[in-house]
Design a protein around this motif. Structure first.
Motif, PDB file in Angstrom:
ATOM      1  N   PHE A 202       0.841  -1.055   0.110  1.00 38.65           N
ATOM      2  CA  PHE A 202       0.067  -0.009   0.171  1.00 38.65           C
ATOM      3  C   PHE A 202       0.962   1.336   0.039  1.00 38.65           C
ATOM      4  O   PHE A 202       0.523   2.291  -0.691  1.00 38.65           O
ATOM      5  CB  PHE A 202      -1.119  -0.078   1.091  1.00 38.65           C
ATOM      6  CG  PHE A 202      -2.264  -0.766   0.933  1.00 38.65           C
ATOM      7  CD1 PHE A 202      -2.969  -0.467  -0.153  1.00 38.65           C
ATOM      8  CD2 PHE A 202      -2.850  -1.324   1.860  1.00 38.65           C
ATOM      9  CE1 PHE A 202      -4.025  -1.480  -0.410  1.00 38.65           C
ATOM     10  CE2 PHE A 202      -4.033  -2.223   1.767  1.00 38.65           C
ATOM     11  CZ  PHE A 202      -4.626  -2.181   0.745  1.00 38.65           C
ATOM     12  N   VAL A 205       2.513   1.713  -3.391  1.00 39.44           N
ATOM     13  CA  VAL A 205       1.550   2.354  -4.486  1.00 39.44           C
ATOM     14  C   VAL A 205       1.189   3.622  -4.166  1.00 39.44           C
ATOM     15  O   VAL A 205       1.212   4.417  -5.297  1.00 39.44           O
ATOM     16  CB  VAL A 205       0.335   0.996  -4.813  1.00 39.44           C
ATOM     17  CG1 VAL A 205      -0.574   1.790  -5.707  1.00 39.44           C
ATOM     18  CG2 VAL A 205       0.644   0.030  -5.127  1.00 39.44           C
ATOM     19  N   ASN A 209       2.475   6.764  -6.740  1.00 37.89           N
ATOM     20  CA  ASN A 209       1.219   7.569  -7.464  1.00 37.89           C
ATOM     21  C   ASN A 209       0.895   8.752  -6.833  1.00 37.89           C
ATOM     22  O   ASN A 209      -0.099   9.629  -7.459  1.00 37.89           O
ATOM     23  CB  ASN A 209      -0.127   6.843  -7.505  1.00 37.89           C
ATOM     24  CG  ASN A 209       0.269   5.576  -8.384  1.00 37.89           C
ATOM     25  OD1 ASN A 209       1.084   5.495  -9.276  1.00 37.89           O
ATOM     26  ND2 ASN A 209      -0.614   4.277  -7.974  1.00 37.89           N
ATOM     27  N   LEU A 252       4.165   2.756 -16.588  1.00 37.34           N
ATOM     28  CA  LEU A 252       3.084   1.757 -16.074  1.00 37.34           C
ATOM     29  C   LEU A 252       4.140   0.565 -15.895  1.00 37.34           C
ATOM     30  O   LEU A 252       3.905  -0.207 -15.053  1.00 37.34           O
ATOM     31  CB  LEU A 252       2.131   1.438 -17.203  1.00 37.34           C
ATOM     32  CG  LEU A 252       0.841   2.188 -16.927  1.00 37.34           C
ATOM     33  CD1 LEU A 252      -0.041   1.823 -18.066  1.00 37.34           C
ATOM     34  CD2 LEU A 252       0.015   1.578 -15.686  1.00 37.34           C
ATOM     35  N   ILE A 255       5.630  -0.233 -12.156  1.00 34.18           N
ATOM     36  CA  ILE A 255       4.417  -0.273 -11.155  1.00 34.18           C
ATOM     37  C   ILE A 255       3.605  -1.583 -11.613  1.00 34.18           C
ATOM     38  O   ILE A 255       3.406  -2.653 -10.490  1.00 34.18           O
ATOM     39  CB  ILE A 255       3.492   0.923 -10.989  1.00 34.18           C
ATOM     40  CG1 ILE A 255       2.570   0.737  -9.933  1.00 34.18           C
ATOM     41  CG2 ILE A 255       2.516   1.035 -12.322  1.00 34.18           C
ATOM     42  CD1 ILE A 255       3.050   1.159  -8.793  1.00 34.18           C
ATOM     43  N   ILE A 256       3.557  -2.095 -12.779  1.00 32.68           N
ATOM     44  CA  ILE A 256       2.711  -3.311 -13.084  1.00 32.68           C
ATOM     45  C   ILE A 256       3.933  -4.597 -12.878  1.00 32.68           C
ATOM     46  O   ILE A 256       3.375  -5.478 -12.223  1.00 32.68           O
ATOM     47  CB  ILE A 256       2.481  -3.302 -14.550  1.00 32.68           C
ATOM     48  CG1 ILE A 256       1.234  -2.312 -14.690  1.00 32.68           C
ATOM     49  CG2 ILE A 256       2.159  -4.746 -15.041  1.00 32.68           C
ATOM     50  CD1 ILE A 256       0.539  -2.469 -16.002  1.00 32.68           C
ATOM     51  N   PHE A 259       3.762  -4.911  -9.105  1.00 35.83           N
ATOM     52  CA  PHE A 259       2.362  -5.701  -8.688  1.00 35.83           C
ATOM     53  C   PHE A 259       2.296  -6.941  -9.151  1.00 35.83           C
ATOM     54  O   PHE A 259       1.902  -7.714  -8.073  1.00 35.83           O
ATOM     55  CB  PHE A 259       1.302  -4.780  -9.372  1.00 35.83           C
ATOM     56  CG  PHE A 259      -0.208  -5.475  -9.074  1.00 35.83           C
ATOM     57  CD1 PHE A 259      -0.747  -5.516  -7.919  1.00 35.83           C
ATOM     58  CD2 PHE A 259      -0.854  -5.741 -10.436  1.00 35.83           C
ATOM     59  CE1 PHE A 259      -1.893  -6.180  -7.567  1.00 35.83           C
ATOM     60  CE2 PHE A 259      -2.084  -6.371 -10.096  1.00 35.83           C
ATOM     61  CZ  PHE A 259      -2.630  -6.510  -8.840  1.00 35.83           C
ATOM     62  N   PHE A 266      -0.271  -9.894  -1.849  1.00 38.47           N
ATOM     63  CA  PHE A 266      -1.177  -8.858  -1.614  1.00 38.47           C
ATOM     64  C   PHE A 266      -2.612  -9.565  -1.428  1.00 38.47           C
ATOM     65  O   PHE A 266      -3.281  -9.196  -0.415  1.00 38.47           O
ATOM     66  CB  PHE A 266      -1.015  -8.007  -2.933  1.00 38.47           C
ATOM     67  CG  PHE A 266      -2.219  -6.748  -2.837  1.00 38.47           C
ATOM     68  CD1 PHE A 266      -1.958  -5.796  -1.966  1.00 38.47           C
ATOM     69  CD2 PHE A 266      -3.361  -6.967  -3.555  1.00 38.47           C
ATOM     70  CE1 PHE A 266      -3.141  -4.839  -1.918  1.00 38.47           C
ATOM     71  CE2 PHE A 266      -4.177  -5.890  -3.405  1.00 38.47           C
ATOM     72  CZ  PHE A 266      -4.193  -4.736  -2.618  1.00 38.47           C
TER      73      PHE A 266
END
Lengths: 277, 288
Positions: A202, A205, A209, A252, A255-256, A259, A266
């Motif tokens: 959390f 991200v 962002n 992107l 971050i992708i 993730f 997660f």
């Protein structure tokens, strides 16, 4: 038995998921297509087409030439790493004290910290800006990162996780003569790795962002984080959607990757309430 | 345990909370009663900043936009992600793929989402091109120019980015609903829709209230989406400006009217407080 599993319900479920996939992931895939379309492509074609006819890497090189996007990404990375480490430290420390220790004044401290969750960021934006200016930290990455190092939500998550560890574990260690710090580090921390992972993700991200606060703090272009830099990208190339698309794709990718690498932790962490069995 | 041990754990978090939340909050209250600007320490002016804020047409516009945003977003965010969660709530490989995919817009963040949707909804963007190609429209729809269309386009970006996030919260709630309830319902002849209404929705009503709270507050505070779609201007003549954008515009930078912006911030604090109390009340009702 297999035939039994294909019911109208299953068909509708898969159909709905496919439509949602197109709506939710389609726009991103369309940016990838745009980013690889060259001058020979009519990007405004009606009806639109997906596969580039004039495939090119040019748009990416042009983005790298026009804005120092890697430098901005590095700034974002610095801010994000400090934010993640800071939040893990403050949330585990406070979460342990509030979740497991008994001491006078505990309710007061808890009320004090969690009461802050009712104060939204915009309410203190102006004064935080003044505080950071007063500390001469405006226009520095430290100024971007400092106010976000102690999230009350993260403390709440860690407190819940610590509180749900069985007491026998710690009591056994206490009998063996372990002091409170040893019990914290050796007994309790390993038990809350799942929640710590959720806090880390959390925070990552959120910090990566974050837009409004860096926009307020940073004036100097060399200190821009990626989000603020990307906003400039829009102003500079408003006429060429290919470059906006290429910039979005570049932003992107990290971050992708992050993730997809951590998504197992997660989803597991969220669904089990973050407590490691 | 030494009596000061807990405080060693807490000292750093307490200092951070004091310096970066409590002090700025008290300072905002103090400033809201002064006519300070960034470069000048102001004098006590009583409530005159508040009356200036309340009389300002820009504030009325911002209040209206943020309120509409919250009113439209809250029902969308309570219902749509729940449907998503129910769809992907199967422990199969394909469903875990969809689950991950649906979350991707949420990790993209609202700045990148804003860029993507600026491209998608421009006059010649994909959305207009598709609609024109399907002969649904004759002229491109001015998604990013018209005042109300722009606000709704920003909402679309918020929904696009928020669905996956709230879906995950719902998945956690769905895991706690007893399977036997679904079996009982299906023995009673309840179809999927009936099961959704009679088992799923009551089963996660506390989560629904929580998401109602989270999403309406987040929507009232909207900043990134509208900022990105309007290039920071708040639309033609600032008609699409939101409360957060107004606070930032008035209260930061070298020309900041810190007193005025602080009064605006405190008003926003009270509005969010009212939204929170209403929803706590709803939660208490839902609990019984």
């Amino acid at each position: 038995m297999r035939a039994n599993r294909i019911t109208p319900g299953t068909v509708i479920r898969y159909l709905a998921c496919t439509v949602l996939f197109i709506l939710l992931v389609g726009p991103i895939i369309w940016q990838v297509s745009l980013a690889f379309k060259g001058r020979g492509d009519n990007i405004y074609a009606v009806p639109p087409y997906f596969i580039p006819k004039d495939f090119t890497w040019d748009n990416f090189t042009r983005v790298f030439h026009q804005i120092p996007i890697l430098h901005y990404a590095l700034n974002s990375l610095i801010v994000t790493v400090i934010n993640v480490v800071g939040n893990l430290v403050t949330a585990t420390l406070a979460g342990y004290a509030l979740g497991r220790l008994r001491f006078p004044g505990k309710k007061l401290v808890a009320g004090f910290i969690f009461g802050c969750m009712l104060i939204p960021g915009e309410t203190v934006l102006v004064s935080q800006f003044l505080t950071i200016r007063g500390l001469h930290l405006n226009n520095s990455l430290l100024g971007v990162v400092l106010p976000g190092l102690c999230g009350a939500m993260n403390i709440l998550l860690m407190m819940t996780a610590f509180a749900s560890i069985p007491h026998e574990l710690e009591e056994a260690a206490e009998v063996d003569g372990a002091n409170v710090w040893q019990r914290f580090i050796h007994i309790c921390l390993p038990q809350v790795r799942g929640t710590a992972m959720v806090v880390a993700i959390f925070s990552f991200v959120g910090a990566w962002n974050d837009f409004m606060w860096p926009l307020v703090v940073i004036g100097d272009e060399s200190k821009y984080t990626l989000t603020v830099g990307l906003n400039k990208l829009k102003g500079a190339f408003v006429t060429d959607p290919r470059l906006i698309a290429a910039g979005a794709v570049i932003a992107l990718v990290p971050i992708i990757i992050f993730f997809v690498a951590f998504q197992r932790y997660f989803f597991d962490g969220v669904e089990t309430g973050g407590v490691k069995e | 345990m030494k009596p000061w041990s807990p405080w060693l754990f807490l000292i750093i978090p307490i200092i951070f909370t004091l310096v970066f939340t409590i002090y700025p909050f008290l300072n905002t209250i103090r400033l809201s009663f002064t006519n300070s600007t960034l470069l000048r320490t102001g004098q006590f002016v009583g409530l005159s900043q508040y009356s200036a804020v309340l009389a300002d047409p820009k504030v009325h516009t911002a209040l209206l936009n943020s309120t509409i945003y919250a009113l439209c977003m809250a029902p969308c965010m309570v219902i749509l992600p729940l449907i998503l969660a129910v769809l992907v709530n199967k422990k199969t490989r394909i469903m875990s793929f969809f689950r991950t995919a649906f979350y991707v817009p949420a990790v993209a963040g609202s700045v990148i989402s804003g860029l993507i949707w600026t491209n998608m909804m421009s006059a010649k963007g994909l959305v207009n091109a598709l609609f024109l190609g399907l002969k649904w429209i004759k002229e491109p729809i001015p998604f990013l120019q018209d005042r109300w269309l722009l606000l709704f386009s920003a909402m679309l970006v918020t929904v696009w980015g928020g669905l996956g996030y709230y879906m995950v919260i719902y998945l956690a709630a769905l895991a706690n609903i007893d399977d036997s309830l679904y079996e009982a319902a299906s023995i009673d002849g309840a179809g999927p829709v009936r099961q959704f209404i009679s088992v799923t929705m009551p089963g996660c009503r506390m989560t629904m209230v929580l998401i109602l709270l989270l999403s309406s507050i987040a929507a009232f505070r909207v900043f990134n989406e509208v900022y990105m779609l309007t290039g920071g201007t708040g639309g033609l003549g600032g008609k699409d400006i939101t409360m957060s954008m107004l606070i930032m515009r008035e209260g930061t930078g070298l020309t900041a009217r810190t007193g005025y912006a602080s009064a605006l911030s405190i008003i926003m604090f009270f509005i969010l407080g009212i939204i929170t109390s209403i929803e706590f009340y709803v939660q208490r009702k839902a609990d019984h």
